[in-house]
Design a protein around this motif. Structure first.
Motif, PDB file in Angstrom:
ATOM      1  N   GLY A  83     -17.306 -26.874  -8.799  1.00 28.80           N
ATOM      2  CA  GLY A  83     -18.670 -26.432  -9.063  1.00 28.80           C
ATOM      3  C   GLY A  83     -18.825 -25.872 -10.461  1.00 28.80           C
ATOM      4  O   GLY A  83     -19.919 -25.855 -11.019  1.00 28.80           O
ATOM      5  N   GLY A  84     -17.729 -25.430 -11.057  1.00 31.54           N
ATOM      6  CA  GLY A  84     -17.763 -24.926 -12.419  1.00 31.54           C
ATOM      7  C   GLY A  84     -18.136 -25.985 -13.441  1.00 31.54           C
ATOM      8  O   GLY A  84     -18.521 -25.664 -14.574  1.00 31.54           O
ATOM      9  N   MET A  85     -18.038 -27.247 -13.041  1.00 25.93           N
ATOM     10  CA  MET A  85     -18.422 -28.337 -13.942  1.00 25.93           C
ATOM     11  C   MET A  85     -19.911 -28.290 -14.278  1.00 25.93           C
ATOM     12  O   MET A  85     -20.349 -28.961 -15.198  1.00 25.93           O
ATOM     13  N   ILE A  86     -20.665 -27.483 -13.554  1.00 25.15           N
ATOM     14  CA  ILE A  86     -22.094 -27.353 -13.856  1.00 25.15           C
ATOM     15  C   ILE A  86     -22.285 -26.782 -15.259  1.00 25.15           C
ATOM     16  O   ILE A  86     -23.268 -27.063 -15.932  1.00 25.15           O
ATOM     17  N   PHE A  87     -21.309 -26.005 -15.727  1.00 28.28           N
ATOM     18  CA  PHE A  87     -21.409 -25.407 -17.051  1.00 28.28           C
ATOM     19  C   PHE A  87     -21.220 -26.421 -18.175  1.00 28.28           C
ATOM     20  O   PHE A  87     -21.470 -26.103 -19.332  1.00 28.28           O
TER      21      PHE A  87
END
Length: 121
Positions: A83-87
């Motif tokens: 979910g950190g790939m949203i950054f």
């Protein structure tokens, strides 16, 4: 409309996976709701400072931030990304394009580290 309501029912659920259809149908109805809120604000003459939006739009946007982030994270989980790939969208030009590519990519078949395939349900 069921896909839109499903995201609202999973308001702050960042676990699991979301199909492409769930993600894109949510965003389609989300944009339609934003347009309706702007029109309603302007028809009721509630727009701030003779501007574009008013309190109805603002309340809807604030209420929809968390479900929008949650469905985006679940969509990333479906392609086996954190979910950190949203950054990644914070990287100018390339970031938003890469996130769009990930959102359009077909999800993993079968189980992955984020759960079972939503198409199997």
């Amino acid at each position: 409309m069921d896909w839109y309501l499903k995201v609202w029912q999973q308001y702050a659920d960042f676990d699991g996976r979301a199909r492409r259809k769930e993600y894109w149908m949510f965003h389609l109805f989300h944009v339609l709701a934003l347009i309706a809120a702007v029109l309603l604000d302007n028809l009721l003459d509630m727009a701030f400072f003779d501007g574009f939006f008013g309190p109805i739009y603002l309340v809807y946007v604030l209420a929809s931030v968390i479900p929008s982030l949650a469905v985006t994270v679940r969509r990333l989980h479906d392609v086996d990304k954190s979910g950190g790939m949203i950054f990644i969208s914070m990287i100018p030009i390339v970031g938003p394009i890469w996130l769009l590519v990930l959102q359009c990519t077909k999800g993993d078949q079968g189980r992955n580290r984020y759960g079972r395939d939503p198409k199997e349900a």
